[in-house]
Design a protein around this motif. Structure first.
Motif, short mmCIF file in Angstrom:
data_model
loop_
_atom_site.label_atom_id
_atom_site.label_comp_id
_atom_site.label_asym_id
_atom_site.label_seq_id
_atom_site.Cartn_x
_atom_site.Cartn_y
_atom_site.Cartn_z
N LYS A 307 0.84 -1.19 0.00
CA LYS A 307 0.00 0.00 0.00
C LYS A 307 0.88 1.25 0.00
N CYS A 308 0.56 2.19 -0.86
CA CYS A 308 1.32 3.43 -0.93
C CYS A 308 1.16 4.21 0.38
N PRO A 309 2.26 4.63 1.03
CA PRO A 309 2.14 5.35 2.29
C PRO A 309 1.52 6.73 2.15
N LYS A 310 1.44 7.27 0.91
CA LYS A 310 0.90 8.62 0.72
C LYS A 310 -0.57 8.60 0.29
N CYS A 311 -0.86 7.84 -0.77
CA CYS A 311 -2.24 7.86 -1.30
C CYS A 311 -3.00 6.57 -1.02
N ASN A 312 -2.36 5.58 -0.41
CA ASN A 312 -3.01 4.35 0.01
C ASN A 312 -3.48 3.47 -1.15
N SER A 313 -2.95 3.68 -2.32
CA SER A 313 -3.29 2.82 -3.46
C SER A 313 -2.27 1.68 -3.55
N THR A 314 -2.60 0.65 -4.30
CA THR A 314 -1.72 -0.51 -4.41
C THR A 314 -0.56 -0.21 -5.35
N MET A 315 0.66 -0.45 -4.88
CA MET A 315 1.86 -0.19 -5.67
C MET A 315 2.12 -1.37 -6.61
#
Length: 355
Positions: A307-315
């Motif tokens: 999970k992206c620490p900034k936007c919470n989307s899947t990397m």
């Protein structure tokens, strides 16, 4: 290296070391090993037995590790013969798993066999027969006789063989009741069986919870254990190099199998597939998903590593690095070409990672 398609954040994920002595990788290895064993078990009552040897014989297995195979062969022959005597005409066969442990609670060299055996078996007719009585008097004597005979045949050095014959005679004299075999209570519930597998059969040499402290100044390690004789808590402080020596003596030889399947669990017959398993095959993918890297991190530490620490989307996966150098997937495929199966002649771009 993973990257976020939304905000462009980059993140490096390290490789695992895959070592059994690593606190993280070793714990995961034990969990996968216990899970693989539970998938093989038949839905019946099981019993946990421990085959031990006398202290005077332990050094032979440390000096010549090939003798450890004798422990498996002796325990297997005893169980097979015990069930064969119950019904010779039907070739009555149980299912049992043998696991070798070379360590005791103080981390000393103490090779012994843990056995998980079904209380019953199947014959040539395909019918299951329940057995709830094991003759431990017979098992003790039979295991002692079988192990000592196998060891005598395996030892080739004349000097060691002469010494072993003397200790063999003393073993029969001092252990008149045979080698000690401990049987734990019947495991009737499948959840209890799963716990026993994880606790006794799939455990590492020492857990982090037993290591209390490390003194940098004195270079000593303090750990604790419950003494096997009376369950009294013992705390021991030893030099770090001595602690490492105790650990590394339990590293198995390359390709040596510490877990071996016998009887119904070791053979592949169409009639055995009709037996009800402890865990239904349809549940395998679901249970295996919990031990995957992403799910394991989430369940153990409470966060999703992708999970992206900034936007919470899947990397998404971007690049692979080894020894601080970027490695392309094409290079990996090219290097793997020499290890592909002989029948595989597909172009590099069409190869899979498993190939």
């Amino acid at each position: 290296m993973y990257g976020c398609a939304e905000c462009g954040t980059l993140k490096f994920i390290p490789f695992r070391c895959h070592s059994r002595f690593c606190p993280t990788c070793g714990a995961l290895y034990s969990q996968k090993r216990a899970q693989a064993m539970s998938f093989k078990l038949i839905n019946c009552q099981h019993r946990h037995c421990v085959f031990t040897i006398s202290k005077e014989l332990r050094h032979y297995f440390l000096e010549d590790r090939d003798l450890l195979n004798c422990l498996f062969d002796a325990a297997s022959s005893v169980i097979h013969q015990m069930f064969y005597k119950m019904n010779k005409s039907q070739n009555f066969t149980p299912g049992y798993i043998l696991v070798l442990h070379t360590f005791g609670r103080p981390l000393e060299w103490n090779p012994h066999i843990h056995c998980l055996i079904s209380e019953g078996g199947v014959g040539d007719t395909g019918f299951w027969r329940k057995v709830d009585f094991f003759s431990f008097k017979y098992m003790r004597h039979a295991f002692q006789t079988a192990l000592l005979s196998l060891m005598e045949n395996r030892i080739t050095d004349p000097q060691k063989k002469a010494q072993f014959k003397r200790e063999k005679a003393l073993s029969y004299k001092n252990q008149k009741d045979g080698f000690y075999i401990y049987a734990k209570p019947t495991l009737a519930d499948k959840n209890t069986v799963a716990k026993y597998i994880g606790r006794y059969l799939g455990r590492p040499v020492i857990g982090l919870s037993r290591i209390d402290s490390y003194d940098k100044e004195k270079d000593t390690i303090t750990f604790h254990y419950n003494r096997h004789d009376d369950e009294v808590l013992v705390t021991e402080t030893i030099p770090a190099i001595e602690f490492i020596k105790r650990l590394i003596q339990h590293i198995p030889e390359k390709d040596f199998k510490m877990i071996r399947y016998y009887g119904v669990y070791g053979r592949h017959r169409e009639s055995d597939k009709k037996l009800y398993r402890l865990i239904h095959p349809s549940k395998k993918p679901f249970l295996q998903s919990f031990l995957k890297w992403r799910s394991g991190i989430l369940s153990s530490f409470g966060y999703d590593p992708l999970k992206c620490p900034k936007c919470n989307s899947t990397m998404k996966f971007l690049e692979l690095y080894f020894n601080h150098k970027r490695v392309s997937l094409e290079d990996l495929y090219e290097k793997a070409m020499g290890k592909c199966r002989p029948k595989c002649r597909a172009p590099v771009q069409t190869h899979s990672l498993s190939c």
